[in-house]
Design a protein around this motif. Structure first.
Motif, mmCIF file in Angstrom:
data_model
loop_
_atom_site.group_PDB
_atom_site.id
_atom_site.type_symbol
_atom_site.label_atom_id
_atom_site.label_comp_id
_atom_site.label_asym_id
_atom_site.label_seq_id
_atom_site.Cartn_x
_atom_site.Cartn_y
_atom_site.Cartn_z
ATOM 1 N N ARG A 9 0.829 -1.213 0.000
ATOM 2 C CA ARG A 9 0.000 0.000 0.000
ATOM 3 C C ARG A 9 0.865 1.265 0.000
ATOM 4 O O ARG A 9 0.577 2.223 -0.729
ATOM 5 N N LEU A 10 1.920 1.264 0.797
ATOM 6 C CA LEU A 10 2.809 2.420 0.831
ATOM 7 C C LEU A 10 3.504 2.631 -0.518
ATOM 8 O O LEU A 10 3.641 3.767 -0.986
ATOM 9 N N ASP A 16 1.635 6.848 -6.768
ATOM 10 C CA ASP A 16 0.539 7.765 -7.084
ATOM 11 C C ASP A 16 0.890 9.221 -6.780
ATOM 12 O O ASP A 16 0.581 10.114 -7.568
ATOM 13 N N GLU A 17 1.540 9.457 -5.651
ATOM 14 C CA GLU A 17 1.777 10.820 -5.186
ATOM 15 C C GLU A 17 3.106 11.416 -5.633
ATOM 16 O O GLU A 17 3.206 12.626 -5.808
ATOM 17 N N SER A 20 4.074 9.161 -10.422
ATOM 18 C CA SER A 20 3.181 9.280 -11.572
ATOM 19 C C SER A 20 3.101 10.726 -12.032
ATOM 20 O O SER A 20 2.979 11.635 -11.228
ATOM 21 N N HIS A 21 3.202 10.889 -13.323
ATOM 22 C CA HIS A 21 3.105 12.214 -13.916
ATOM 23 C C HIS A 21 1.856 12.260 -14.767
ATOM 24 O O HIS A 21 1.370 11.228 -15.238
ATOM 25 N N GLU A 22 1.361 13.448 -14.982
ATOM 26 C CA GLU A 22 0.185 13.596 -15.831
ATOM 27 C C GLU A 22 0.485 12.938 -17.169
ATOM 28 O O GLU A 22 1.499 13.196 -17.799
ATOM 29 N N CYS A 74 9.633 5.485 1.478
ATOM 30 C CA CYS A 74 9.715 4.934 0.124
ATOM 31 C C CYS A 74 10.646 5.782 -0.729
ATOM 32 O O CYS A 74 10.746 6.997 -0.539
ATOM 33 N N ARG A 75 11.285 5.129 -1.680
ATOM 34 C CA ARG A 75 12.080 5.839 -2.676
ATOM 35 C C ARG A 75 12.124 5.006 -3.947
ATOM 36 O O ARG A 75 11.887 3.802 -3.923
ATOM 37 N N MET A 76 12.431 5.685 -5.047
ATOM 38 C CA MET A 76 12.550 5.023 -6.332
ATOM 39 C C MET A 76 14.028 4.789 -6.602
ATOM 40 O O MET A 76 14.835 5.724 -6.513
#
Length: 88
Positions: A9-10, A16-17, A20-22, A74-76
């Motif tokens: 979920r995290l 999402d926050e 994700s880009h438009e 979290c991180r990418m």
């Protein structure tokens, strides 16, 4: 320590926050997750690619979403860092 459900979920909320880009939302790749020590790793890709399978929709240069099991942070990861881990 987080369990896999909470970490999932995290990770999706992070996508999402923060990622994700438009025009290019991201999602977790179903079933592609691993836990190494207290860290969870999730593969992710553009929603368009996951739906279509068309390489033109693929997000290039992204890596795993990493969730610290102790803090929930979290991180990418980058593509190179993810490739070195070779989890999926």
């Amino acid at each position: 320590m987080l369990d896999i459900e909470k970490a999932t979920r995290l990770a999706q909320r992070f996508l999402d926050e923060e990622v994700s880009h438009e025009g290019m939302p991201f999602a977790l790749v179903e079933g592609e997750h691993a836990q190494v020590g207290s860290t969870f790793y999730f593969d992710c890709q553009s929603v368009a690619y996951l739906r279509s399978g068309d390489i033109r929709d693929m997000a290039i240069g992204t890596g795993y979403v990493c969730v610290n099991g102790e803090t929930g942070k979290c991180r990418m990861l980058g593509a190179v860092e993810s490739a070195k881990l070779d989890l999926f």
